[in-house]
Design a protein around this motif. Structure first.
Motif, mmCIF file in Angstrom:
data_model
loop_
_atom_site.group_PDB
_atom_site.id
_atom_site.type_symbol
_atom_site.label_atom_id
_atom_site.label_comp_id
_atom_site.label_asym_id
_atom_site.label_seq_id
_atom_site.Cartn_x
_atom_site.Cartn_y
_atom_site.Cartn_z
ATOM 1 N N ILE A 44 0.845 -1.196 0.000
ATOM 2 C CA ILE A 44 0.000 0.000 0.000
ATOM 3 C C ILE A 44 0.881 1.247 0.000
ATOM 4 C CG2 ILE A 44 -1.740 1.308 1.297
ATOM 5 C CD1 ILE A 44 -2.610 -1.363 2.570
ATOM 6 N N LEU A 45 0.532 2.200 -0.842
ATOM 7 C CA LEU A 45 1.198 3.507 -0.849
ATOM 8 C C LEU A 45 0.189 4.557 -0.417
ATOM 9 C CD1 LEU A 45 3.553 5.458 -1.610
ATOM 10 C CD2 LEU A 45 2.546 5.558 -3.907
ATOM 11 N N ILE A 46 0.624 5.440 0.479
ATOM 12 C CA ILE A 46 -0.203 6.583 0.862
ATOM 13 C C ILE A 46 0.624 7.843 0.603
ATOM 14 C CG2 ILE A 46 -1.599 7.671 2.648
ATOM 15 C CD1 ILE A 46 -1.890 4.917 3.956
ATOM 16 N N PRO A 47 0.373 8.505 -0.547
ATOM 17 C CA PRO A 47 1.141 9.715 -0.872
ATOM 18 C C PRO A 47 0.537 10.953 -0.229
ATOM 19 C CG PRO A 47 -0.286 9.140 -2.710
ATOM 20 C CD PRO A 47 -0.545 8.125 -1.622
ATOM 21 N N GLY A 48 1.410 11.902 0.131
ATOM 22 C CA GLY A 48 0.922 13.126 0.765
ATOM 23 C C GLY A 48 0.141 12.799 2.008
ATOM 24 N N ASN A 65 2.768 -3.763 5.089
ATOM 25 C CA ASN A 65 3.515 -3.410 3.884
ATOM 26 C C ASN A 65 3.020 -2.058 3.356
ATOM 27 O OD1 ASN A 65 5.139 -3.487 1.650
ATOM 28 N ND2 ASN A 65 4.176 -5.276 0.728
ATOM 29 N N ILE A 66 3.213 -1.022 4.190
ATOM 30 C CA ILE A 66 2.717 0.321 3.870
ATOM 31 C C ILE A 66 3.900 1.251 3.637
ATOM 32 C CG2 ILE A 66 1.333 2.280 4.678
ATOM 33 C CD1 ILE A 66 0.044 0.300 6.716
ATOM 34 N N THR A 67 3.820 2.028 2.575
ATOM 35 C CA THR A 67 4.831 3.055 2.290
ATOM 36 C C THR A 67 4.144 4.411 2.324
ATOM 37 O OG1 THR A 67 6.090 1.533 0.907
ATOM 38 C CG2 THR A 67 6.519 3.875 0.600
ATOM 39 N N VAL A 68 4.819 5.370 2.937
ATOM 40 C CA VAL A 68 4.281 6.712 3.091
ATOM 41 C C VAL A 68 5.235 7.695 2.414
ATOM 42 C CG1 VAL A 68 3.577 8.463 4.770
ATOM 43 C CG2 VAL A 68 3.356 6.040 5.340
ATOM 44 N N ILE A 69 4.676 8.590 1.621
ATOM 45 C CA ILE A 69 5.489 9.639 0.998
ATOM 46 C C ILE A 69 4.899 10.985 1.392
ATOM 47 C CG2 ILE A 69 6.210 10.726 -1.158
ATOM 48 C CD1 ILE A 69 5.853 8.123 -2.550
ATOM 49 N N ASP A 70 5.784 11.895 1.781
ATOM 50 C CA ASP A 70 5.344 13.276 1.960
ATOM 51 C C ASP A 70 6.506 14.197 1.612
ATOM 52 O OD1 ASP A 70 4.240 15.832 3.122
ATOM 53 O OD2 ASP A 70 2.661 14.430 3.684
ATOM 54 N N ILE A 71 6.196 15.304 0.974
ATOM 55 C CA ILE A 71 7.219 16.277 0.598
ATOM 56 C C ILE A 71 7.711 17.035 1.834
ATOM 57 C CG2 ILE A 71 5.676 18.219 0.057
ATOM 58 C CD1 ILE A 71 7.471 18.615 -2.506
ATOM 59 N N ALA A 72 6.857 17.090 2.862
ATOM 60 C CA ALA A 72 7.213 17.752 4.123
ATOM 61 C C ALA A 72 7.764 16.710 5.104
ATOM 62 C CB ALA A 72 5.991 18.435 4.721
ATOM 63 N N GLU A 73 8.790 17.105 5.829
ATOM 64 C CA GLU A 73 9.452 16.183 6.761
ATOM 65 C C GLU A 73 8.728 16.089 8.107
ATOM 66 O OE1 GLU A 73 14.089 15.255 7.896
ATOM 67 O OE2 GLU A 73 13.599 17.016 6.680
ATOM 68 N N ILE A 74 8.126 17.184 8.539
ATOM 69 C CA ILE A 74 7.506 17.246 9.869
ATOM 70 C C ILE A 74 6.459 16.157 10.081
ATOM 71 C CG2 ILE A 74 6.092 18.684 11.434
ATOM 72 C CD1 ILE A 74 7.609 21.130 10.148
ATOM 73 N N PRO A 75 5.498 15.955 9.159
ATOM 74 C CA PRO A 75 4.502 14.912 9.408
ATOM 75 C C PRO A 75 5.101 13.512 9.470
ATOM 76 C CG PRO A 75 4.245 15.802 7.196
ATOM 77 C CD PRO A 75 5.220 16.677 7.909
ATOM 78 N N LEU A 76 6.183 13.283 8.737
ATOM 79 C CA LEU A 76 6.832 11.967 8.786
ATOM 80 C C LEU A 76 7.471 11.738 10.155
ATOM 81 C CD1 LEU A 76 8.419 11.993 5.224
ATOM 82 C CD2 LEU A 76 6.413 10.685 5.953
ATOM 83 N N LYS A 77 8.061 12.785 10.704
ATOM 84 C CA LYS A 77 8.639 12.688 12.066
ATOM 85 C C LYS A 77 7.524 12.433 13.080
ATOM 86 C CE LYS A 77 12.799 15.432 11.331
ATOM 87 N NZ LYS A 77 13.454 16.737 11.482
ATOM 88 N N THR A 102 6.277 -0.066 -7.236
ATOM 89 C CA THR A 102 4.908 -0.417 -7.631
ATOM 90 C C THR A 102 4.169 -1.014 -6.450
ATOM 91 O OG1 THR A 102 5.675 -2.539 -8.505
ATOM 92 C CG2 THR A 102 5.359 -0.746 -10.092
ATOM 93 N N TYR A 103 2.867 -0.806 -6.453
ATOM 94 C CA TYR A 103 2.012 -1.160 -5.318
ATOM 95 C C TYR A 103 0.727 -1.818 -5.798
ATOM 96 C CZ TYR A 103 5.247 2.029 -3.076
ATOM 97 O OH TYR A 103 6.391 2.626 -2.629
ATOM 98 N N ASP A 104 0.107 -2.536 -4.863
ATOM 99 C CA ASP A 104 -1.201 -3.150 -5.130
ATOM 100 C C ASP A 104 -2.328 -2.135 -4.948
ATOM 101 O OD1 ASP A 104 -0.275 -5.915 -5.463
ATOM 102 O OD2 ASP A 104 0.223 -5.797 -3.330
ATOM 103 N N LEU A 105 -2.125 -1.210 -4.003
ATOM 104 C CA LEU A 105 -3.180 -0.262 -3.631
ATOM 105 C C LEU A 105 -2.547 1.082 -3.299
ATOM 106 C CD1 LEU A 105 -6.154 0.397 -2.725
ATOM 107 C CD2 LEU A 105 -5.503 -0.470 -0.464
ATOM 108 N N LYS A 133 -0.198 -3.982 -12.476
ATOM 109 C CA LYS A 133 -1.340 -4.198 -13.372
ATOM 110 C C LYS A 133 -2.507 -4.738 -12.543
ATOM 111 C CE LYS A 133 -2.579 -5.857 -17.915
ATOM 112 N NZ LYS A 133 -3.408 -4.707 -18.169
ATOM 113 N N GLY A 134 -3.666 -4.128 -12.679
ATOM 114 C CA GLY A 134 -4.822 -4.522 -11.876
ATOM 115 C C GLY A 134 -4.841 -3.903 -10.490
ATOM 116 N N GLY A 135 -3.790 -3.123 -10.165
ATOM 117 C CA GLY A 135 -3.739 -2.435 -8.868
ATOM 118 C C GLY A 135 -4.801 -1.350 -8.816
ATOM 119 N N LYS A 136 -5.134 -0.923 -7.604
ATOM 120 C CA LYS A 136 -6.239 0.031 -7.441
ATOM 121 C C LYS A 136 -5.783 1.336 -6.795
ATOM 122 C CE LYS A 136 -10.037 -3.283 -7.171
ATOM 123 N NZ LYS A 136 -9.411 -4.586 -7.191
ATOM 124 N N LEU A 137 -6.348 2.409 -7.304
ATOM 125 C CA LEU A 137 -6.254 3.737 -6.702
ATOM 126 C C LEU A 137 -7.627 3.989 -6.092
ATOM 127 C CD1 LEU A 137 -4.912 6.537 -6.285
ATOM 128 C CD2 LEU A 137 -5.674 7.138 -8.595
#
Length: 195
Positions: A44-48, A65-77, A102-105, A133-137
């Motif tokens: 799973i990817l959770i962007p922003g 199996n979760i990945t988190v992306i954020d352009i700001a560092e503070i929320p990640l901390k 690549t991710y499933d969701l 392929k077949g992954g969901k947003l």
């Protein structure tokens, strides 16, 4: 093309506690969708992700199996402090458009609406490249007029269909029946499957 909503812009939002999009918990439509997922091993990817209420909920439900992306560092901390055993390598301080995996969701929660509208077609293309392929947003998109006022920036069902239907199968795009009160009648719940 460079966005006016860059790393500094978002860091300042957190520094000044200007995080009006943060409802303090996982939104009901996303909670109900993820509650019916049986396979806890999906990627799973959770962007922003901001302060990551979706991340916290899913992690405590057994999704590891979760990945988190954020352009700001503070929320990640903040997230690392809230969930000390969350894998640090899965908290990625990066521009979403520079991410490659690549991710499933992928879960969409107030990320699309925070981007400069000029980046919408780039968002769709990037989402396709990040899904297997077949992954969901899956997630929520606002349903109010798109203007220059924002973020958040609005949009319409017709716009979303035009934007996404070339690269995604539209499984669901409907008025969210269980939005939080301030967003009632103002969001669509959607499931788009990568073609």
């Amino acid at each position: 093309m460079k966005s006016r909503f860059d790393k500094t812009y978002w860091e300042n939002k957190y520094l000044n506690n200007k995080t009006g999009w943060d409802i303090g918990y996982i939104s009901t439509p996303i909670k109900e969708y993820t509650n019916q997922l049986k396979n806890k091993n999906i990627s799973i990817l959770i962007p922003g992700a901001g302060n990551g209420h979706e991340v916290e909920y899913l992690y405590h439900q057994g999704f590891k199996n979760i990945t988190v992306i954020d352009i700001a560092e503070i929320p990640l901390k903040n997230l690392a402090e809230k969930i000390p055993d969350f894998p640090k390598e899965n908290l990625i301080n990066q521009d979403f458009f520079d991410h490659n995996n690549t991710y499933d969701l992928i879960i969409e929660q107030t990320f699309f609406c925070a981007l400069d509208p000029h980046f919408r077609s780039n968002y769709v293309t990037k989402m396709k490249s990040l899904l297997k392929k077949g992954g969901k947003l899956v997630g929520l998109l606002f349903d109010f007029e798109l203007t220059n006022e924002g973020p958040p920036f609005g949009g319409s069902k017709d716009e979303y269909l035009t934007l996404f239907s070339k690269l995604f199968n539209i499984k669901t795009l409907e008025k969210s029946h269980n939005s939080i009160k301030p967003r009632k009648e103002r969001e669509f719940f959607f499931i788009f499957e990568r073609k």
